[in-house]
Design a protein around this motif. Sequence first.
Motif, short mmCIF file in Angstrom:
data_model
loop_
_atom_site.label_atom_id
_atom_site.label_comp_id
_atom_site.label_asym_id
_atom_site.label_seq_id
_atom_site.Cartn_x
_atom_site.Cartn_y
_atom_site.Cartn_z
N ASP A 162 0.44 6.81 -9.16
CA ASP A 162 0.20 5.77 -8.16
C ASP A 162 -0.58 4.64 -8.81
N PRO A 163 -0.10 3.41 -8.77
CA PRO A 163 -0.81 2.30 -9.43
C PRO A 163 -2.09 1.92 -8.67
N ALA A 181 5.12 -6.07 -7.54
CA ALA A 181 4.39 -5.94 -8.80
C ALA A 181 3.39 -4.80 -8.70
N GLN A 182 3.14 -4.16 -9.82
CA GLN A 182 2.17 -3.07 -9.85
C GLN A 182 1.58 -2.92 -11.24
N SER A 183 0.41 -2.28 -11.31
CA SER A 183 -0.24 -2.01 -12.58
C SER A 183 0.35 -0.76 -13.22
N GLY A 189 0.76 -1.23 0.00
CA GLY A 189 0.00 0.00 0.00
C GLY A 189 0.79 1.28 0.00
N VAL A 190 2.13 1.22 -0.10
CA VAL A 190 2.96 2.42 -0.05
C VAL A 190 3.67 2.59 -1.39
N VAL A 191 3.66 3.84 -1.90
CA VAL A 191 4.34 4.18 -3.15
C VAL A 191 5.49 5.12 -2.83
N GLY A 230 1.26 -8.29 0.91
CA GLY A 230 -0.09 -7.79 0.82
C GLY A 230 -0.41 -7.29 -0.57
N TYR A 231 -1.70 -7.23 -0.85
CA TYR A 231 -2.22 -6.70 -2.11
C TYR A 231 -3.11 -5.51 -1.79
N THR A 232 -2.99 -4.45 -2.59
CA THR A 232 -3.78 -3.24 -2.39
C THR A 232 -4.40 -2.81 -3.72
N TYR A 233 -5.70 -2.52 -3.68
CA TYR A 233 -6.40 -1.93 -4.82
C TYR A 233 -6.92 -0.57 -4.38
N THR A 234 -6.53 0.49 -5.08
CA THR A 234 -6.89 1.85 -4.68
C THR A 234 -7.37 2.65 -5.88
#
Length: 821
Positions: free
Chosen positions: A715-716, A743-745, A187-189, A691-695
């Motif tokens: 920010d992905p 990994a990130q989008s 959850g941190v960029v 962890g996985y984060t969708y924002t």
Amino acid sequence: MILSLHPLTRALRASLFGLSLAVVAVPVMAEQEAATQQQSWDIPAGPLADALDRFARQAGVSLSYAADDVAGRHSPGVQAASDTSEALLMLLGGTGMQMQQLSPKAFLLSAPGDAQGALNLGATSVVGTGLGGVTEGSGSYTTAMVSIGKTPQSLRRTPQSVTVLTEQRMKDQNLTNLTQILEQTPGVVVDYTDSERVNYYSRGYGIDAIQFDGATVAQGTSSGSFIQPDVATLDHVEVLRGASGMLRGSGNPSGTVNMVRKRPTREFQGSASYTLGSWDANRYTADISGPLTEGGTIRGRVIAVHDDKDFFQDTRMERKNVLYTVLAADLGEATTLTGGLEYTELDATGAWGNLPANFDGSPLPFSRDTFLGANWARWDRTNLQYFAQLEHAFDNGWNLNLSGNRSRFAYKDHGFQQTNLSRPSAPRPVPTNPYLWDVTYNYSDGGGRTLYSNIGAVLDGPFQLFGREHHLTLGAEWNEADAIGVESAWGYLAYDVDIRNWNPSSIDSTPLTRQVNPQTDTLTTQKAVYATWNLSLADALTAAIGARLNWYDFENRASATGDYKVTREVVPYAALIYDLTDNLSVYTSYTEIFSPQAAYDAGGALLAPMTGEVYELGLKGEFYEGRLNSSVSLFRTNLIGKALDDTSSNNPCTPYYTTGYCKSASGKSRAEGVELEISGEVLPGWQVTGGYTYTTTEYLKDTAANAGNVLRPTDPKHLLRLFTTYRLPGAYSAWTVGGGVQAQSDIYATGTYRGIAARAEQGGYAIYNAMLGYRFDEHYSLQFNANNLFDKYYYEKIGATGVNYYYGEPRNFSLTLRGEF
């Protein structure tokens, strides 16, 4: 690049190298000395599992055993003064259990008749380990307690999203500074202002509070004088995501990073390590801790680091020295006084920006080792922090914690010298060659510094009401940031330079023009009192309600204008926790934070602070006696009251503004999403964290250019962080293998240069890391790490205009030899 070594650098490097060699020679003597250290134990007789849990917490050690082996057994307890291993033997007296010491902080227990398993590291199934709030020596990727909420509590009883990076996790991945830690945090960029200044973001908003041991010592991390903290001094790092106004006053509804320092131990222990890595990286660490008086009533610890490395870009380098000392003294059976200091110096080269964009925003085809700076550019700094803490435990279960912190972040005498590239501006013609840039510079003779001060008091404990036990926390806090900016000069070094022919060694430092930037001088003071009440409504239901009353005062001492203050700003807090089972809890929480803004309405009144509010609903699990934690949460964040132009006012809005409209507190933005996280031991010897984060984010009401757009397109939406290790069983138990992925989008950025629209893009990507460890015995180990294993080419930051393309690190390796005694 050859640099002469500062005398302190030479001395520290020599002493650390000497100590590293000494570790090889003295473990047996150290064990004999440690065996003579005495500690008073008072653990009552009772079930063996309960006695072992209490012992592990009191001793700060890791106990590994099969749960079935201790079930139904009773311990005689221990009431004596002895060292840790003797006390554990007494605790096991009459139970038939056998003990093997794996390291100074870890023991393996086995049932009668399983002697072969006890003698074979990793042969016994490990399903029961006592964990406490200290992660050092636990071997775990999770912790039983976190302290970011002002008082210790478990992750399951914390009704917000919190990630803990333990000492073992940081060791296994060879993480050495805060930026590397947060790059691995769900959850941190991580975002680079330039090569030396770094910002962190969570849920669309900037993380602007850094804490040590729960005390805020820095509002933001992009100050040029801030040095990334070294992990050698840290037991673990706690990252809370969401609004944290109850914990630290003003700021963004993004989160807080709390770094928990290592403290002196009651028994003697020491360690030293040497790391050799890519790009001439050499890192030395040494750590000695133990009692200074008989019985350990006074104890101390010294940690020293020398970190010397270059980068994959030409000419870039860092040279860092760290010295951390801390003392703790028991003033009585229930009172402890702790004090210490940490000094860090960092010499570095750098540049204001990295690689440039084409006119359309796409990257220009430069190699990863390109550095568009000068070899004389410097950004040398020193950070000095000292702290004190008094803890007292009352007989009725209440605790008092008084703390004070002082930090000085400063440039060295010669300050900084930086180069930067800029596109020609009007009235010069728009360039037709994307490789032609102007070279600017910024120079300072030093003098810039920031002083952070923090004083806090926390009183907390249980009380009875309506036949149930509740918990109350009362606190007061004072923070001050005294900042003096550097008096610097800037100007042009050259015009229309073709950067394809750039040579960092041939950049002339003689300016064509020169303009002085005056020093800034500001003082920000925050004061607060707060209270939180954990109310037991039923056996399975707990409510938490609280409020913080804040005073905020900003003074611009370099100008007759610009001062403003906020008085008696109330920040509320509420949460409900319901225990579904002994292992699962569901929670909902509402948290707030405020952010003052120096903006005025048409009547000349200061606008109210922005309000950040976070609604969160989650499910948390705690398994295997707390050795495995998991969570899933839904969140919504609103930032309300941003200053926008009041188009019904005069333009200019005199006398409050010389240009532009007056303001109204009418802006609103939102972030919402879901987070999943796991940390700890899934199966015997198998540690997992990630962890996985969708924002998603949106400007709900803002300027015409922003309304309806995302807050930060860089920010992905999708972000995955995962790392795991497995200690092989049986005859191969000396080996540990591990790996992970970041990994990130996809992300993008837009901009305009003199009417030309530009767009930059970076597709989604995954970076894979690996580690291999071998333990020769309980004292010595060797660890190999490989990052970006498949040498992925990617940009960790992009920009549609300017020089805002930053390559991610190429494939790199490190080898660490570690000794512990």
